[in-house]
Design a protein around this motif. Sequence first.
Motif, PDB file in Angstrom:
ATOM      1  N   UNK A  13      -8.801  67.240  -5.684  1.00 55.25           N
ATOM      2  CA  UNK A  13      -9.169  66.268  -6.697  1.00 55.25           C
ATOM      3  C   UNK A  13     -10.184  66.855  -7.779  1.00 55.25           C
ATOM      4  N   UNK A  14     -10.900  67.656  -7.564  1.00 55.34           N
ATOM      5  CA  UNK A  14     -11.646  68.612  -8.606  1.00 55.34           C
ATOM      6  C   UNK A  14     -10.750  69.419  -9.400  1.00 55.34           C
ATOM      7  N   UNK A  15      -9.807  70.126  -8.763  1.00 59.01           N
ATOM      8  CA  UNK A  15      -8.857  70.905  -9.666  1.00 59.01           C
ATOM      9  C   UNK A  15      -8.137  69.998 -10.447  1.00 59.01           C
ATOM     10  N   UNK A  16      -7.692  68.711 -10.280  1.00 59.65           N
ATOM     11  CA  UNK A  16      -7.075  67.807 -10.898  1.00 59.65           C
ATOM     12  C   UNK A  16      -7.844  67.600 -12.096  1.00 59.65           C
ATOM     13  N   UNK A  17      -9.036  66.917 -12.002  1.00 63.95           N
ATOM     14  CA  UNK A  17      -9.921  66.726 -12.891  1.00 63.95           C
ATOM     15  C   UNK A  17     -10.144  67.741 -13.873  1.00 63.95           C
ATOM     16  N   UNK A  18     -10.065  69.155 -13.431  1.00 58.45           N
ATOM     17  CA  UNK A  18     -10.262  70.245 -14.401  1.00 58.45           C
ATOM     18  C   UNK A  18      -9.208  70.361 -15.226  1.00 58.45           C
ATOM     19  N   UNK A  27     -16.614  66.947 -13.653  1.00 61.50           N
ATOM     20  CA  UNK A  27     -15.689  67.058 -12.430  1.00 61.50           C
ATOM     21  C   UNK A  27     -16.295  67.350 -11.069  1.00 61.50           C
ATOM     22  N   UNK A  28     -17.053  68.399 -10.898  1.00 58.99           N
ATOM     23  CA  UNK A  28     -17.856  68.874  -9.753  1.00 58.99           C
ATOM     24  C   UNK A  28     -18.661  67.739  -9.170  1.00 58.99           C
ATOM     25  N   UNK A  29     -19.739  67.433 -10.101  1.00 58.02           N
ATOM     26  CA  UNK A  29     -20.528  66.654  -9.705  1.00 58.02           C
ATOM     27  C   UNK A  29     -19.937  65.218  -9.100  1.00 58.02           C
ATOM     28  N   UNK A 295     -24.395  70.171 -10.182  1.00 58.33           N
ATOM     29  CA  UNK A 295     -23.181  69.761  -9.546  1.00 58.33           C
ATOM     30  C   UNK A 295     -22.804  70.578  -8.651  1.00 58.33           C
ATOM     31  N   UNK A 296     -22.945  72.064  -8.727  1.00 54.42           N
ATOM     32  CA  UNK A 296     -22.704  73.103  -7.697  1.00 54.42           C
ATOM     33  C   UNK A 296     -23.600  72.894  -6.341  1.00 54.42           C
ATOM     34  N   UNK A 297     -24.625  72.476  -6.530  1.00 49.37           N
ATOM     35  CA  UNK A 297     -25.429  72.294  -5.194  1.00 49.37           C
ATOM     36  C   UNK A 297     -25.097  71.087  -4.641  1.00 49.37           C
ATOM     37  N   UNK A 298     -24.853  70.063  -5.274  1.00 50.49           N
ATOM     38  CA  UNK A 298     -24.639  68.786  -4.702  1.00 50.49           C
ATOM     39  C   UNK A 298     -23.027  69.056  -4.028  1.00 50.49           C
ATOM     40  N   UNK A 348     -16.932  80.274 -10.430  1.00 50.91           N
ATOM     41  CA  UNK A 348     -18.196  80.358  -9.338  1.00 50.91           C
ATOM     42  C   UNK A 348     -18.495  79.067  -8.425  1.00 50.91           C
ATOM     43  N   UNK A 349     -18.394  77.905  -9.382  1.00 49.79           N
ATOM     44  CA  UNK A 349     -19.139  76.627  -8.909  1.00 49.79           C
ATOM     45  C   UNK A 349     -17.804  76.188  -8.059  1.00 49.79           C
ATOM     46  N   UNK A 350     -16.565  76.353  -8.303  1.00 51.26           N
ATOM     47  CA  UNK A 350     -15.313  75.764  -7.777  1.00 51.26           C
ATOM     48  C   UNK A 350     -15.213  76.380  -6.224  1.00 51.26           C
ATOM     49  N   UNK A 351     -15.635  78.058  -6.425  1.00 56.99           N
ATOM     50  CA  UNK A 351     -15.225  78.538  -4.788  1.00 56.99           C
ATOM     51  C   UNK A 351     -16.428  78.919  -4.302  1.00 56.99           C
ATOM     52  N   UNK A 352     -17.653  78.978  -4.874  1.00 57.77           N
ATOM     53  CA  UNK A 352     -18.997  79.268  -4.169  1.00 57.77           C
ATOM     54  C   UNK A 352     -19.212  78.585  -3.007  1.00 57.77           C
ATOM     55  N   UNK A 353     -19.190  77.472  -2.709  1.00 59.89           N
ATOM     56  CA  UNK A 353     -19.290  76.796  -1.625  1.00 59.89           C
ATOM     57  C   UNK A 353     -18.364  77.260  -0.129  1.00 59.89           C
ATOM     58  N   UNK A 354     -17.237  77.822  -0.767  1.00 63.84           N
ATOM     59  CA  UNK A 354     -16.513  78.274   0.396  1.00 63.84           C
ATOM     60  C   UNK A 354     -16.707  80.022   0.552  1.00 63.84           C
TER      61      UNK A 354
END
Length: 441
Positions: A13-18, A27-29, A295-298, A348-354
């Motif tokens: 969903x995040x990638x689609x919004x981007x 998008x991320x938040x 957004x990245x922290x959330x 970074x924000x997209x993949x950092x949580x992983x």
Amino acid sequence: MSYELIAILMFSTMMLMLFTGQRVFGAIGFVAVVAALLLWGDQGGFDLGFSAAMKLMKWYPLLTLPMFIFMGYVLSESKIADDLYRMFHVWTGGMPGGLAMGTIGLMVLISAMNGLSVAGMAIGATIALPELLKRNYDKLMVTGVIQAGSSLGILVPPSVVLVLYAMIARQPVGQLWLAGVFPGLMMAALFVIYIFIRCRITPSLGPVLPPDQRDVGWGEKLRLLRAGLLPVFIFAVMMVPFVNGWTSLVESSAIGALAAFFAAVVKGRMTRDVFETSVRNTLGISCMFMWIILAALAFGAVFDGLGAVKAIEGLFTERLGLSPWMILILMQLSFILLGTFLDDTAMLVIVAPLYVPLVGALGFDLVWYGVLYTITCQIAYMTPPFGYNLFLMRAMAPPEISLRDIYRSIIPFVMVMMLALTLVMVFPEIALWLPDHVYGK
């Protein structure tokens, strides 16, 4: 619905919004808050966003971000960078490819003033590029030099990208900045060596300047050296107390901002327009990064709650049987792929949580990995079809430089960057020796 499927749904969903052109933090938040509300209800969802905001507000090293951005804009808007280029023009113009090598030196100093790739690109394209083309330098050579040199801005301290990584990975900013010093200088040295060898083999790529353009008296040379090295002095005034433990990182950043301001005042270049532009740009960029971090922290908190990191670690190590180094290399390749259509902060924000928790679980040093990530971002910046720096150069270059020229110009410099990345991977001490030495005192 399983947690693994929820994680995949959130990511897609995040990638689609981007892809639809939404702002990165929006998008991320949005995905993070909606997922939290659906998973844990009103109370849990609201608590997630609130706790992320409080964590951001309490992160003391974040104060360095506006300080260093302000310092960079003051030095660039007050035209002190022009003095730098004139210094390199006089001191290096007598060698084949000398101005191109001097441009790399200019980019290193601009990086130490600003910490952003865009600033180096803007200064290189407006100051260095016209001068190099006017002096019959090969357009492919100079276009590649400016793109490669400007990418150093996200590696050489005070790198804004490493501040963002530090917040998401929960690593000390000071250690990350020190870890970027030697890899950044090594990469700049490799660029210079490549230019020197190419121009020795084919002098027409970087002709020596005529004597009337470079021969000035020693008095003028020394005057230009003093003026050009002013940013180096400011950087030393800022970093020496920090490295020696006399000041904290935030205090050093304030010293740097004040030193840059007073230098512009003493040189008579701190006009109302310069001050207003510097403050406005500092505010805009600082707010943008704060929204992205929030957004990245959330988003990362939701992923932690789902246990997605452990599931992915089990997939790679148990089901697929990959070694830690194979997993690390796949991560780097995925960054390069993402960099063809996203900027560094979005990647970074997209993949950092992983990736960040997975790197720690695999036993790698997270400070060292921050340097690897940043170098990979540099490569991704210059990778077709949609590398960030490629289109910045297209927007700033004169009409005679086509997009095809821009694509062709980066090939050898990307190879040099790949060599630098390999060296840092094989010899982690290149990145880790300085922070270990300083913080080990």
